[in-house]
Design a protein around this motif. Structure first.
Motif, PDB file in Angstrom:
ATOM      1  N   THR A 159       3.079 -51.839 -25.832  1.00 51.35           N
ATOM      2  CA  THR A 159       2.495 -51.330 -24.589  1.00 51.35           C
ATOM      3  C   THR A 159       3.299 -50.138 -24.092  1.00 51.35           C
ATOM      4  O   THR A 159       4.527 -50.181 -24.066  1.00 51.35           O
ATOM      5  N   THR A 160       2.595 -49.102 -23.692  1.00 52.55           N
ATOM      6  CA  THR A 160       3.209 -47.908 -23.133  1.00 52.55           C
ATOM      7  C   THR A 160       2.786 -47.766 -21.680  1.00 52.55           C
ATOM      8  O   THR A 160       1.600 -47.861 -21.365  1.00 52.55           O
ATOM      9  N   VAL A 161       3.742 -47.519 -20.805  1.00 51.00           N
ATOM     10  CA  VAL A 161       3.485 -47.276 -19.398  1.00 51.00           C
ATOM     11  C   VAL A 161       3.625 -45.774 -19.161  1.00 51.00           C
ATOM     12  O   VAL A 161       4.680 -45.199 -19.438  1.00 51.00           O
ATOM     13  N   LEU A 162       2.551 -45.153 -18.706  1.00 52.41           N
ATOM     14  CA  LEU A 162       2.563 -43.730 -18.377  1.00 52.41           C
ATOM     15  C   LEU A 162       3.042 -43.579 -16.937  1.00 52.41           C
ATOM     16  O   LEU A 162       2.561 -44.290 -16.043  1.00 52.41           O
ATOM     17  N   ILE A 163       3.974 -42.653 -16.715  1.00 56.92           N
ATOM     18  CA  ILE A 163       4.580 -42.480 -15.398  1.00 56.92           C
ATOM     19  C   ILE A 163       4.474 -41.017 -14.982  1.00 56.92           C
ATOM     20  O   ILE A 163       4.924 -40.128 -15.701  1.00 56.92           O
ATOM     21  N   ALA A 164       3.897 -40.788 -13.802  1.00 55.36           N
ATOM     22  CA  ALA A 164       3.798 -39.438 -13.251  1.00 55.36           C
ATOM     23  C   ALA A 164       4.495 -39.402 -11.900  1.00 55.36           C
ATOM     24  O   ALA A 164       4.393 -40.355 -11.119  1.00 55.36           O
ATOM     25  N   GLY A 165       5.193 -38.319 -11.630  1.00 62.35           N
ATOM     26  CA  GLY A 165       5.867 -38.176 -10.342  1.00 62.35           C
ATOM     27  C   GLY A 165       6.652 -36.887 -10.282  1.00 62.35           C
ATOM     28  O   GLY A 165       6.901 -36.253 -11.305  1.00 62.35           O
ATOM     29  N   ASP A 166       7.033 -36.522  -9.073  1.00 59.59           N
ATOM     30  CA  ASP A 166       7.773 -35.280  -8.864  1.00 59.59           C
ATOM     31  C   ASP A 166       9.285 -35.486  -8.810  1.00 59.59           C
ATOM     32  O   ASP A 166      10.034 -34.519  -8.831  1.00 59.59           O
ATOM     33  N   ASP A 167       9.740 -36.731  -8.734  1.00 57.19           N
ATOM     34  CA  ASP A 167      11.164 -37.031  -8.628  1.00 57.19           C
ATOM     35  C   ASP A 167      11.669 -37.548  -9.973  1.00 57.19           C
ATOM     36  O   ASP A 167      11.339 -38.666 -10.382  1.00 57.19           O
ATOM     37  N   ALA A 168      12.456 -36.736 -10.666  1.00 55.39           N
ATOM     38  CA  ALA A 168      12.934 -37.092 -12.009  1.00 55.39           C
ATOM     39  C   ALA A 168      13.774 -38.367 -11.993  1.00 55.39           C
ATOM     40  O   ALA A 168      13.656 -39.191 -12.910  1.00 55.39           O
ATOM     41  N   ASP A 169      14.589 -38.554 -10.972  1.00 48.52           N
ATOM     42  CA  ASP A 169      15.422 -39.759 -10.899  1.00 48.52           C
ATOM     43  C   ASP A 169      14.569 -41.006 -10.703  1.00 48.52           C
ATOM     44  O   ASP A 169      14.855 -42.059 -11.280  1.00 48.52           O
ATOM     45  N   ALA A 170      13.524 -40.901  -9.895  1.00 42.80           N
ATOM     46  CA  ALA A 170      12.621 -42.042  -9.673  1.00 42.80           C
ATOM     47  C   ALA A 170      11.921 -42.420 -10.967  1.00 42.80           C
ATOM     48  O   ALA A 170      11.816 -43.610 -11.310  1.00 42.80           O
ATOM     49  N   LYS A 171      11.458 -41.415 -11.700  1.00 46.19           N
ATOM     50  CA  LYS A 171      10.787 -41.695 -12.977  1.00 46.19           C
ATOM     51  C   LYS A 171      11.763 -42.301 -13.979  1.00 46.19           C
ATOM     52  O   LYS A 171      11.407 -43.233 -14.704  1.00 46.19           O
ATOM     53  N   ALA A 172      12.991 -41.809 -14.005  1.00 47.59           N
ATOM     54  CA  ALA A 172      13.996 -42.346 -14.930  1.00 47.59           C
ATOM     55  C   ALA A 172      14.334 -43.791 -14.582  1.00 47.59           C
ATOM     56  O   ALA A 172      14.473 -44.636 -15.480  1.00 47.59           O
ATOM     57  N   LEU A 173      14.449 -44.105 -13.304  1.00 51.00           N
ATOM     58  CA  LEU A 173      14.735 -45.474 -12.877  1.00 51.00           C
ATOM     59  C   LEU A 173      13.620 -46.411 -13.318  1.00 51.00           C
ATOM     60  O   LEU A 173      13.878 -47.467 -13.905  1.00 51.00           O
TER      61      LEU A 173
END
Length: 191
Positions: free
Chosen positions: A127-141
């Motif tokens: 399973t792959t979770v696609l993540i979109a967002g403007d905050d790189a740290d939030a996406k990395a977390l």
């Protein structure tokens, strides 16, 4: 390890809670009967139906400041099941980000069915979770939470990409509702 608050205890809330716990993270599940309980997670997952988001934000906006807020909703017009309810140049995630500008909003899990999160696979694929967002740290977390549970995370770009993720999810949901694909299947991402 992260502390994750999940607002909503339905199928997706339970699946994400299991995923986070599997990765060694602490989880609190909150539903409408917990309105007096403060949200304490570093990551807050909005695992509620899209029509409930405005009420949740009105009730808890102050508690979301500075937190990573994960929008898993799909703004489907359930009356007609023939489209999304947000403008074509927007998304549910963009609306949430505008309503709670001090939160770090990411779009994730909306293209996954609960069964594929729980099983960790779609057919023979992880399973792959696609993540979109403007905050790189939030996406990395959030990517770290997903990876710790043995799933794949893919950075889908800025929060603007949330509208494409919502359209992809809408297509997948209509295919499952039409019994063209299984609710335990769906789209897989391979690299």
């Amino acid at each position: 390890m992260a502390h994750i608050s999940i607002l909503g205890t339905g199928n997706m809330g339970q699946a994400i809670a299991g995923l986070a716990a599997k990765g060694g993270h602490t989880v609190e599940l909150l539903n409408t009967s917990h309105a007096d309980q403060a949200v304490t997670g570093d990551i807050v997952v909005l695992a509620v139906p899209y029509p409930s988001v405005a009420a949740v934000l009105a009730e808890r906006a102050g508690q979301l400041a500075g937190k990573v807020v994960v929008d898993i909703t799909n703004p489907i017009d359930f009356a007609t099941f023939d489209g999304l309810t947000v403008p074509a140049d927007s998304s549910a995630a963009a609306e949430i980000a505008a309503a709670v500008p001090t939160a770090r909003v990411v779009k994730a899990f909306n293209t996954n069915f609960g069964g594929t999160l729980a099983s960790g696979s779609i057919g023979a694929e992880t399973t792959t979770v696609l993540i979109a967002g403007d905050d790189a740290d939030a996406k990395a977390l959030l990517s770290g939470v997903v990876a710790a549970a043995g799933l794949k995370a893919v950075d889908a770009g800025s929060l603007k990409r949330a509208r494409e993720l919502e359209a992809l999810a809408f297509l997948q949901i209509t295919l499952a509702a039409g019994e063209k694909i299984s609710w335990t299947g769906g789209f897989a991402v391979t690299a």
